[in-house]
Each structure stands twice: as structure tokens, then as C-alpha cells.
Scaffold this active site. Structure first.
Site, short mmCIF file in Angstrom:
data_model
loop_
_atom_site.label_atom_id
_atom_site.label_comp_id
_atom_site.label_asym_id
_atom_site.label_seq_id
_atom_site.Cartn_x
_atom_site.Cartn_y
_atom_site.Cartn_z
CG HIS A 52 -1.89 1.05 1.35
ND1 HIS A 52 -1.92 1.95 2.40
CD2 HIS A 52 -2.93 1.39 0.54
CE1 HIS A 52 -2.94 2.78 2.24
NE2 HIS A 52 -3.57 2.47 1.12
CD GLU A 108 -3.32 1.28 -3.09
OE1 GLU A 108 -4.32 1.94 -3.43
OE2 GLU A 108 -2.40 1.77 -2.39
CG ASP A 168 -3.45 6.17 -4.03
OD1 ASP A 168 -4.49 5.54 -3.89
OD2 ASP A 168 -2.47 6.07 -3.25
CG HIS A 201 -4.08 8.71 -0.77
ND1 HIS A 201 -4.78 9.54 0.10
CD2 HIS A 201 -4.83 7.59 -0.89
CE1 HIS A 201 -5.88 8.94 0.49
NE2 HIS A 201 -5.94 7.75 -0.09
#
Length: 265
Positions: free
Chosen positions: A25, A52, A54, A67
Site C-alpha cells: 500500500h 498499490e 494512487d 494519494h
């Protein structure tokens, strides 16, 4: 390959070979700022095959790995990502010698790594598609978004790309799974390869064996976020979840490795 509601075909090769999977993450941000090249490098060095991350869009239309829509939390600057060019974002001090990186840079720097990409804004859709196409990375990314319109718009431009459920489609599937309405679950998850979920939503526990079995019956995987305690990781894997999204990829990889040892569950 099944088609989802965007008209794009779902490609399950992203999820091959079989899990369980550890999705780092925002990288491994124990000794690195989140969502930076250093955090990604540390996760990969620990053994992670999935990152993972963004994306937002910069002022000059580049897919930026970030993010938050603003710089307040990560850099103490009262500015939005979309107000700065990619060159200006690279010069922002995020710590440990790191600035913002672009999605093309990350995909290019780690060509053997699979990326799980959350499209955070409407403006990021086209830059994200362009980055994935330019790097020829469609077969090693999964695209998703909290918003179904963003998710569908991104998937539509990337034929064959893997995608997981938006919040709306996940909630429809959850309610269907809880009430036993299989057609509703099937429609909500049509064309996707995974649902990526918290342990609870709408006051309902998501990670029950009944829900997990229904997801598996449709040929999808369930990945659960954001799990950082090894005991919780073991419990979820025992229930049958397919992936752990975690800030501590190093610990999760140890849990998965220990379960693979002879005599271990």
C-alpha cells in the site's frame, strides 16, 4: 473474457499465478515517504510483486503518483497537486531526498512489478491511460477508482485491462451476497477480476466465509485493506481472502512465506 459495464474486456492474467497476494500500500513507507520511488523500491526489495498506488493529474496533464489532492499532509504546503506542473512537483521535498514521481516513471523503473492503480480524480483518467499505453503496461496493471464513472472511463480506454470494483458496485455486490440474491451479485461484479474491500462496510462485515465464497464462485478474488497486523493477516488468509493490502508488506510477506512452510496452515 467477460465484458464489464464500461464495455472493456477483463483480463485475469494480472492475477496469475495464484495467490495469496501481498499488495504494498503506497509502497513500503517505513523508512521512506509514501508513494515515492524509494517506497516502491523498498517494497520490491522486501519481495513485493504488487504495488498499490494512487494518481492525480498535474497542471500540465501528467499522471502524478499521489494519494491526496493537496500537499498539506505530505509536504505541509497549502497547494493542490493539480496546481503544479510535474517539474514543480518533483522538486517538492517529501523527505529522504524524495519528490513526487509520475506514473510513467514508476512503471518504467520497475518493469517486473504489477501496479494496482487508484484513479483519484476525473482529470487523472486520460493521463493514466496515456501512461499505461506509452509504457505498454496494460497486462501488468489493475485500474480502479472509488467512483464508477472514473473506473469505467479508464478501463474503456485500456482493452483487456484488469479492474476491481468501485465503491458503488462493491456495495451492490455486498448487499446481494448478504441477502443471497446471486443475480444481483453477478451483475454488480460483471467483468471485474477482484473486489478490494475493508473488513466492514455499511455496518456489515465483508470478510465472512459466505461473502468470500460468493465472490469466488463468480471467479473473482477478494483483497482486503489496509491490514498491518500479522495476526489479522493470518486470520483473513485462513478465511480464504486472496490478497492483503498493507502498509507493512515486509510483515505480510513473512506471514505468507510462513504459511507455505510444510506443516503450516
Amino acid at each position: 473474457m467477460a465484458k464489464d459495464q464500461s464495455g472493456a474486456s477483463a483480463n485475469s492474467s494480472y492475477l496469475s499465478p495464484a495467490g495469496p497476494r501481498v499488495l504494498a500500500h503506497r509502497g513500503l513507507a517505513v523508512e521512506a515517504p509514501e508513494n515515492t520511488m524509494l517506497a516502491f523500491a523498498k517494497a520490491i526489495a522486501a519481495g513485493a510483486h504488487y504495488i498499490e498506488t494512487d494518481v492525480h493529474a498535474s497542471l500540465d496533464g501528467v499522471a502524478v503518483v499521489a494519494h491526496d489532492p493537496s500537499l498539506v499532509r505530505v509536504a505541509g504546503r497549502d497547494l493542490k497537486v493539480e496546481q503544479l506542473t510535474m517539474a514543480e512537483l518533483r522538486r517538492i521535498d517529501l523527505g529522504n531526498g524524495q519528490g513526487f514521481c509520475s506514473l510513467p516513471e514508476a512503471l518504467d523503473a520497475f518493469p517486473e512489478t504489477r501496479f494496482n492503480i487508484d484513479v483519484k480524480s476525473r482529470g487523472a483518467v486520460s493521463p493514466t491511460v496515456r501512461a499505461i499505453q506509452d509504457i505498454w503496461a496494460t497486462d501488468r496493471v489493475l485500474v480502479t477508482s472509488f467512483d464508477e464513472k472514473r473506473r469505467a472511463a479508464t478501463a474503456l480506454e485500456l482493452p483487456g485491462v484488469a479492474s476491481s470494483a468501485s465503491a458503488g458496485r462493491f456495495l451492490l455486490a455486498l448487499l446481494g451476497a448478504k441477502t443471497g440474491i446471486s443475480p444481483a451479485v453477478r451483475r454488480a461484479l460483471n467483468g471485474l477480476v477482484a473486489i478490494q474491500v475493508p473488513e466492514k462496510a455499511l455496518g456489515l462485515r465483508v470478510t465472512t466465509q459466505r461473502v468470500i465464497h460468493r465472490v469466488h464462485d463468480l471467479g473473482l478474488e477478494m483483497h482486503v485493506w489496509t491490514i498491518n497486523e500479522p495476526q489479522r493477516m493470518r486470520h483473513l488468509l485462513d478465511l480464504g481472502v486472496d490478497g492483503i493490502v498493507t502498509d507493512r508488506a515486509d510483515l505480510a510477506l513473512e506471514v505468507v512465506a510462513s504459511r507455505a512452510q510444510p506443516g503450516c496452515a
